[in-house]
Design a protein around this motif. Structure first.
Motif, PDB file in Angstrom:
ATOM      1  N   SER A 186      -8.211  18.730 -31.449  1.00  0.00           N
ATOM      2  CA  SER A 186      -8.811  18.055 -30.078  1.00  0.00           C
ATOM      3  C   SER A 186      -7.763  18.383 -29.161  1.00  0.00           C
ATOM      4  CB  SER A 186      -9.153  16.763 -30.093  1.00  0.00           C
ATOM      5  OG  SER A 186      -8.328  15.852 -30.368  1.00  0.00           O
ATOM      6  N   VAL A 187      -7.025  17.273 -28.684  1.00  0.00           N
ATOM      7  CA  VAL A 187      -5.997  17.441 -27.647  1.00  0.00           C
ATOM      8  C   VAL A 187      -4.770  18.244 -28.362  1.00  0.00           C
ATOM      9  CG1 VAL A 187      -6.779  15.166 -26.832  1.00  0.00           C
ATOM     10  CG2 VAL A 187      -5.067  15.008 -28.199  1.00  0.00           C
ATOM     11  N   GLY A 188      -4.513  18.460 -29.220  1.00  0.00           N
ATOM     12  CA  GLY A 188      -3.456  19.418 -29.582  1.00  0.00           C
ATOM     13  C   GLY A 188      -3.525  20.558 -29.223  1.00  0.00           C
ATOM     14  N   ASN A 189      -4.681  20.912 -28.654  1.00  0.00           N
ATOM     15  CA  ASN A 189      -4.926  22.355 -27.792  1.00  0.00           C
ATOM     16  C   ASN A 189      -4.301  22.668 -26.524  1.00  0.00           C
ATOM     17  OD1 ASN A 189      -6.544  24.315 -29.931  1.00  0.00           O
ATOM     18  ND2 ASN A 189      -7.716  22.350 -29.792  1.00  0.00           N
ATOM     19  N   PHE A 190      -3.919  21.124 -25.864  1.00  0.00           N
ATOM     20  CA  PHE A 190      -3.469  21.513 -24.651  1.00  0.00           C
ATOM     21  C   PHE A 190      -2.334  20.231 -24.553  1.00  0.00           C
ATOM     22  CE2 PHE A 190      -7.450  18.722 -24.385  1.00  0.00           C
ATOM     23  CZ  PHE A 190      -7.035  17.665 -24.008  1.00  0.00           C
ATOM     24  N   TRP A 191      -2.031  19.403 -25.307  1.00  0.00           N
ATOM     25  CA  TRP A 191      -1.198  18.382 -25.330  1.00  0.00           C
ATOM     26  C   TRP A 191      -0.382  18.692 -26.313  1.00  0.00           C
ATOM     27  CZ3 TRP A 191      -0.107  15.551 -21.071  1.00  0.00           C
ATOM     28  CH2 TRP A 191       0.688  14.557 -21.128  1.00  0.00           C
TER      29      TRP A 191
ATOM     30  N   ARG B  41      -8.306   5.767 -17.575  1.00  0.00           N
ATOM     31  CA  ARG B  41      -9.269   6.777 -17.115  1.00  0.00           C
ATOM     32  C   ARG B  41      -9.788   6.688 -16.066  1.00  0.00           C
ATOM     33  NH1 ARG B  41     -12.807   6.340 -22.786  1.00  0.00           N
ATOM     34  NH2 ARG B  41     -13.360   4.398 -21.752  1.00  0.00           N
ATOM     35  N   SER B  42      -9.927   5.267 -15.374  1.00  0.00           N
ATOM     36  CA  SER B  42     -10.243   5.132 -14.070  1.00  0.00           C
ATOM     37  C   SER B  42      -9.412   5.486 -13.034  1.00  0.00           C
ATOM     38  CB  SER B  42     -10.804   3.792 -13.894  1.00  0.00           C
ATOM     39  OG  SER B  42      -9.809   2.876 -14.058  1.00  0.00           O
ATOM     40  N   GLU B  43      -8.102   5.708 -13.315  1.00  0.00           N
ATOM     41  CA  GLU B  43      -7.108   6.077 -12.175  1.00  0.00           C
ATOM     42  C   GLU B  43      -6.924   7.798 -11.982  1.00  0.00           C
ATOM     43  OE1 GLU B  43      -4.779   4.821 -10.533  1.00  0.00           O
ATOM     44  OE2 GLU B  43      -5.949   2.831 -10.387  1.00  0.00           O
TER      45      GLU B  43
ATOM     46  N   GLY C  50     -16.507  14.861 -21.628  1.00  0.00           N
ATOM     47  CA  GLY C  50     -15.049  14.983 -21.280  1.00  0.00           C
ATOM     48  C   GLY C  50     -14.521  16.141 -22.264  1.00  0.00           C
ATOM     49  N   PRO C  51     -14.725  16.146 -23.609  1.00  0.00           N
ATOM     50  CA  PRO C  51     -14.014  17.383 -24.361  1.00  0.00           C
ATOM     51  C   PRO C  51     -14.699  18.755 -24.171  1.00  0.00           C
ATOM     52  CG  PRO C  51     -14.483  15.407 -25.769  1.00  0.00           C
ATOM     53  CD  PRO C  51     -15.030  15.145 -24.511  1.00  0.00           C
ATOM     54  N   ARG C  52     -15.950  18.486 -23.521  1.00  0.00           N
ATOM     55  CA  ARG C  52     -16.526  19.994 -23.172  1.00  0.00           C
ATOM     56  C   ARG C  52     -15.847  20.427 -21.958  1.00  0.00           C
ATOM     57  NH1 ARG C  52     -21.274  21.172 -25.815  1.00  0.00           N
ATOM     58  NH2 ARG C  52     -22.185  19.481 -27.024  1.00  0.00           N
TER      59      ARG C  52
END
Length: 180
Positions: free
Chosen positions: A35-40, A88-90, A144-146
């Motif tokens: 998941s996030v390892g693709n962009f972080w 998340r809300s910021e 979100g992931p989409r």
């Protein structure tokens, strides 16, 4: 309990545990890779140290196997959920950090045409990987992931286009690249 400064890695751990329910550090590593390892980018060791740090501050619970490998199993607490929701809300105006080895080589004088050919193929492979994920993604995957995946697809398409222009015009003058 001492208040802890939360980092992007903290939020990655909290976010993944909010979806997974509970996980060992090894499972977190697997979830990041898919998941996030693709962009972080992060050090895998952080997925072993950060949950322990968050547990000590009350953001996670920790259970330990009694026997065997005595693995640690972490779950998010109400305090962790509140921290994740606040984060998340910021909205943020932070711009992503670009760490591209090819651009570093280009900056220091690598042959643009040779580098472009290799980069085009690499970005085409990554684009195919992202498109495969998109095409096989279950309907149950949240929005979100989409959206993050759509950003990755758009980014890879842009990179391919940019490197194709470099290949045609090694001095980087995109006005001399063929129109699309």
């Amino acid at each position: 309990m001492q208040e802890l400064r939360l980092t992007p890695i903290s939020y990655i751990v909290l976010g993944l545990l909010s979806w997974a329910g509970d996980a060992t550090p090894y499972r977190l590593k697997q979830l990041v890779a898919a998941s996030v390892g693709n962009f972080w980018t992060l050090q895998h060791a952080q997925l072993y140290t950060e949950p322990e740090r968050l547990a000590k501050a009350g953001y996670l619970t920790e259970q330990r196997e009694r026997g065997g490998r005595r693995r640690r199993l972490y779950a998010i607490t109400d305090k962790g959920r509140r921290a994740l929701e606040d984060w998340r809300s910021e909205p943020t105006d932070a711009i992503y950090e670009l760490r591209a080895p090819a651009l570093l080589k280009l900056f220091f004088g690598a042959d643009p045409v040779e580098l472009a050919a290799v980069q085009i193929e690499a970005h085409k492979r990554k684009l195919a990987e992202y498109e495969q994920i998109r095409d096989t993604m279950p309907e149950s995957v949240p929005r979100g992931p989409r959206l993050a995946l759509d950003a990755g697809i758009a980014s890879e398409r842009h990179e391919i286009e940019w490197w194709e222009a470099v290949k045609v015009s090694p001095d980087g003058d995109r006005s001399r690249a063929p129109a699309r």
